[in-house]
Design a protein around this motif. Structure first.
Motif, PDB file in Angstrom:
ATOM      1  N   LYS A   1      97.330   3.005  29.434  1.00 30.86           N
ATOM      2  CA  LYS A   1      97.572   4.361  29.934  1.00 30.86           C
ATOM      3  C   LYS A   1      96.712   5.415  29.229  1.00 30.86           C
ATOM      4  CE  LYS A   1     102.332   3.611  31.443  1.00 30.86           C
ATOM      5  NZ  LYS A   1     103.724   4.037  31.274  1.00 30.86           N
ATOM      6  N   SER A   2      95.838   4.978  28.326  1.00 32.81           N
ATOM      7  CA  SER A   2      94.979   5.906  27.577  1.00 32.81           C
ATOM      8  C   SER A   2      93.560   5.823  28.100  1.00 32.81           C
ATOM      9  CB  SER A   2      95.001   5.542  26.091  1.00 32.81           C
ATOM     10  OG  SER A   2      96.305   5.663  25.571  1.00 32.81           O
ATOM     11  N   LYS A   3      92.799   6.919  27.915  1.00 31.55           N
ATOM     12  CA  LYS A   3      91.406   6.877  28.348  1.00 31.55           C
ATOM     13  C   LYS A   3      90.538   7.749  27.445  1.00 31.55           C
ATOM     14  CE  LYS A   3      91.619  10.559  31.817  1.00 31.55           C
ATOM     15  NZ  LYS A   3      91.327  10.941  33.188  1.00 31.55           N
ATOM     16  N   ILE A   4      89.282   7.347  27.375  1.00 32.22           N
ATOM     17  CA  ILE A   4      88.290   8.134  26.648  1.00 32.22           C
ATOM     18  C   ILE A   4      87.146   8.408  27.611  1.00 32.22           C
ATOM     19  CG2 ILE A   4      86.650   8.194  24.738  1.00 32.22           C
ATOM     20  CD1 ILE A   4      88.524   6.372  23.183  1.00 32.22           C
ATOM     21  N   GLU A   5      86.804   9.678  27.747  1.00 33.06           N
ATOM     22  CA  GLU A   5      85.684  10.080  28.592  1.00 33.06           C
ATOM     23  C   GLU A   5      84.539  10.556  27.712  1.00 33.06           C
ATOM     24  OE1 GLU A   5      87.409  13.012  31.192  1.00 33.06           O
ATOM     25  OE2 GLU A   5      88.041  11.463  32.615  1.00 33.06           O
ATOM     26  N   TRP A   6      83.318  10.239  28.112  1.00 33.94           N
ATOM     27  CA  TRP A   6      82.137  10.693  27.376  1.00 33.94           C
ATOM     28  C   TRP A   6      81.250  11.526  28.305  1.00 33.94           C
ATOM     29  CZ3 TRP A   6      77.630   9.180  29.643  1.00 33.94           C
ATOM     30  CH2 TRP A   6      77.630   7.994  30.390  1.00 33.94           C
TER      31      TRP A   6
ATOM     32  N   THR B   1      83.262   6.647  31.084  1.00 40.54           N
ATOM     33  CA  THR B   1      84.446   6.271  30.318  1.00 40.54           C
ATOM     34  C   THR B   1      84.143   5.088  29.397  1.00 40.54           C
ATOM     35  OG1 THR B   1      85.189   4.743  32.041  1.00 40.54           O
ATOM     36  CG2 THR B   1      86.024   7.010  32.155  1.00 40.54           C
ATOM     37  N   VAL B   2      85.031   4.885  28.456  1.00 40.45           N
ATOM     38  CA  VAL B   2      85.035   3.723  27.581  1.00 40.45           C
ATOM     39  C   VAL B   2      86.503   3.455  27.259  1.00 40.45           C
ATOM     40  CG1 VAL B   2      84.739   5.032  25.430  1.00 40.45           C
ATOM     41  CG2 VAL B   2      83.863   2.692  25.577  1.00 40.45           C
ATOM     42  N   THR B   3      86.862   2.200  27.016  1.00 43.68           N
ATOM     43  CA  THR B   3      88.267   1.811  26.895  1.00 43.68           C
ATOM     44  C   THR B   3      88.737   1.710  25.440  1.00 43.68           C
ATOM     45  OG1 THR B   3      88.080   0.553  28.940  1.00 43.68           O
ATOM     46  CG2 THR B   3      89.921  -0.003  27.532  1.00 43.68           C
ATOM     47  N   VAL B   4      89.974   2.141  25.215  1.00 43.38           N
ATOM     48  CA  VAL B   4      90.616   1.954  23.909  1.00 43.38           C
ATOM     49  C   VAL B   4      91.067   0.495  23.824  1.00 43.38           C
ATOM     50  CG1 VAL B   4      92.530   2.619  22.416  1.00 43.38           C
ATOM     51  CG2 VAL B   4      91.436   4.340  23.858  1.00 43.38           C
TER      52      VAL B   4
ATOM     53  N   ILE C   1      87.585   1.087  19.738  1.00 38.69           N
ATOM     54  CA  ILE C   1      87.053   1.280  21.086  1.00 38.69           C
ATOM     55  C   ILE C   1      86.263   0.037  21.499  1.00 38.69           C
ATOM     56  CG2 ILE C   1      85.523   2.721  22.499  1.00 38.69           C
ATOM     57  CD1 ILE C   1      86.117   4.964  20.372  1.00 38.69           C
ATOM     58  N   ASP C   2      86.494  -0.427  22.718  1.00 37.43           N
ATOM     59  CA  ASP C   2      85.786  -1.582  23.268  1.00 37.43           C
ATOM     60  C   ASP C   2      84.479  -1.095  23.888  1.00 37.43           C
ATOM     61  OD1 ASP C   2      84.820  -3.783  24.603  1.00 37.43           O
ATOM     62  OD2 ASP C   2      86.710  -4.263  25.608  1.00 37.43           O
ATOM     63  N   MET C   3      83.375  -1.255  23.167  1.00 38.59           N
ATOM     64  CA  MET C   3      82.085  -0.735  23.619  1.00 38.59           C
ATOM     65  C   MET C   3      81.522  -1.507  24.805  1.00 38.59           C
ATOM     66  SD  MET C   3      81.779   1.884  21.770  1.00 38.59           S
ATOM     67  CE  MET C   3      80.116   2.414  22.129  1.00 38.59           C
ATOM     68  N   THR C   4      82.027  -2.709  25.055  1.00 43.98           N
ATOM     69  CA  THR C   4      81.536  -3.480  26.206  1.00 43.98           C
ATOM     70  C   THR C   4      82.003  -2.874  27.522  1.00 43.98           C
ATOM     71  OG1 THR C   4      83.415  -5.016  26.280  1.00 43.98           O
ATOM     72  CG2 THR C   4      81.576  -5.608  24.821  1.00 43.98           C
ATOM     73  N   THR C   5      82.921  -1.898  27.460  1.00 44.33           N
ATOM     74  CA  THR C   5      83.461  -1.283  28.680  1.00 44.33           C
ATOM     75  C   THR C   5      82.765   0.034  29.045  1.00 44.33           C
ATOM     76  OG1 THR C   5      85.166  -0.026  27.497  1.00 44.33           O
ATOM     77  CG2 THR C   5      85.741  -2.283  28.191  1.00 44.33           C
ATOM     78  N   ILE C   6      81.650   0.339  28.396  1.00 38.71           N
ATOM     79  CA  ILE C   6      80.928   1.577  28.728  1.00 38.71           C
ATOM     80  C   ILE C   6      80.689   1.613  30.240  1.00 38.71           C
ATOM     81  CG2 ILE C   6      78.759   2.847  28.500  1.00 38.71           C
ATOM     82  CD1 ILE C   6      78.548   1.718  25.650  1.00 38.71           C
ATOM     83  N   ASN C   7      81.089   2.716  30.855  1.00 33.60           N
ATOM     84  CA  ASN C   7      81.051   2.833  32.299  1.00 33.60           C
ATOM     85  C   ASN C   7      80.578   4.232  32.680  1.00 33.60           C
ATOM     86  OD1 ASN C   7      81.678   2.278  35.075  1.00 33.60           O
ATOM     87  ND2 ASN C   7      83.586   3.393  34.791  1.00 33.60           N
ATOM     88  N   THR C   8      79.545   4.310  33.502  1.00 33.26           N
ATOM     89  CA  THR C   8      79.052   5.588  34.004  1.00 33.26           C
ATOM     90  C   THR C   8      79.826   5.932  35.269  1.00 33.26           C
ATOM     91  OG1 THR C   8      76.858   5.011  33.160  1.00 33.26           O
ATOM     92  CG2 THR C   8      76.981   6.841  34.706  1.00 33.26           C
ATOM     93  N   THR C   9      80.344   7.157  35.351  1.00 34.57           N
ATOM     94  CA  THR C   9      81.157   7.535  36.519  1.00 34.57           C
ATOM     95  C   THR C   9      80.478   8.540  37.444  1.00 34.57           C
ATOM     96  OG1 THR C   9      82.319   9.200  35.197  1.00 34.57           O
ATOM     97  CG2 THR C   9      83.353   7.033  35.371  1.00 34.57           C
ATOM     98  N   ASP C  10      79.336   9.083  37.032  1.00 35.96           N
ATOM     99  CA  ASP C  10      78.678  10.066  37.894  1.00 35.96           C
ATOM    100  C   ASP C  10      77.558   9.453  38.745  1.00 35.96           C
ATOM    101  OD1 ASP C  10      77.139   9.818  35.459  1.00 35.96           O
ATOM    102  OD2 ASP C  10      75.953  11.508  36.173  1.00 35.96           O
ATOM    103  N   LEU C  11      77.345   8.155  38.621  1.00 38.22           N
ATOM    104  CA  LEU C  11      76.329   7.464  39.402  1.00 38.22           C
ATOM    105  C   LEU C  11      76.973   6.313  40.165  1.00 38.22           C
ATOM    106  CD1 LEU C  11      73.484   7.162  36.710  1.00 38.22           C
ATOM    107  CD2 LEU C  11      73.612   8.824  38.576  1.00 38.22           C
TER     108      LEU C  11
END
Length: 193
Positions: A35-40, A52-55, A74-84
């Motif tokens: 239920k948590s999120k981190i946005e970059w 986003t990236v996942t806790v 932070i799980d860096m393997t979950t780096i996700n671009t949301t604007d493309l």
């Protein structure tokens, strides 16, 4: 001698009585990762990208309902671009995971470990923490607010302090409109169990 024993016993009883009413309540609340999120958000001369990236795991410590510490992985393997989308998204996600940026094959997690917490108002705190990215640890400061089971924090990170120099005009000349700014923003919205 008798008076000394009575005085000593009296002091011991007063100390015990006082301690029984001043014991602080310590509590550790786990972060609900689902239920948590981190946005970059990262910036370049010609615009910005966000995602986003996942806790992976984490907790916050409280003493008498006041934030006193914490740790987030932070799980860096979950780096996700949301604007493309499509090919552009796949390309940027892959580049961010590459050694040019976060090198997730070798560095699958990053960590934020609180070292000092100072209350700045009702449910608001200033935190000093050790941030580890790509195996490099640096001190960072950020603000966090806590309202019930929700915590919100925001911080700026200078990627070059963690050996991420790709596209940085601080290290390379003549980048012109290809330059990527050194700082990026993180906003965490954490749900506590």
């Amino acid at each position: 001698m008798r008076n000394s024993i009575k005085k000593g016993l009296g002091i011991a009883l007063i100390s015990l009585f006082t301690l029984s009413f001043t014991t602080s309540k310590r509590e550790t609340k786990q972060i609900n990762t689902s239920k948590s999120k981190i946005e970059w958000k990262a910036y370049k001369v010609t615009g910005s990208h966000n995602g986003t990236v996942t806790v992976k795991s984490g907790y916050l410590n409280f003493d008498d309902n006041q934030l006193s510490g914490g740790s987030i992985t932070i799980d860096m393997t979950t780096i996700n671009t949301t604007d493309l989308s499509g090919k552009a998204k796949k390309g940027l996600d892959g580049h961010l995971k590459s050694p040019d940026f976060f090198g997730v094959e070798k560095h699958q997690t990053s960590a934020l470990n609180f070292t000092k917490v100072k209350s700045t108002g009702s449910n608001a705190y200033e935190v000093t923490a050790n941030l580890t990215i790509k195996g490099i640890t640096k001190k960072v400061n950020f603000l966090i607010s806590i309202n019930g089971t929700k915590a919100t924090a925001s911080l700026k990170v200078d990627r070059t302090k963690f050996g991420i120099k790709y596209g940085s005009s601080s290290f390379f000349d003549n980048l012109k409109d290809k330059a990527i700014y050194d700082e990026f923003d993180l906003v965490a919205e954490l749900e506590l169990n």
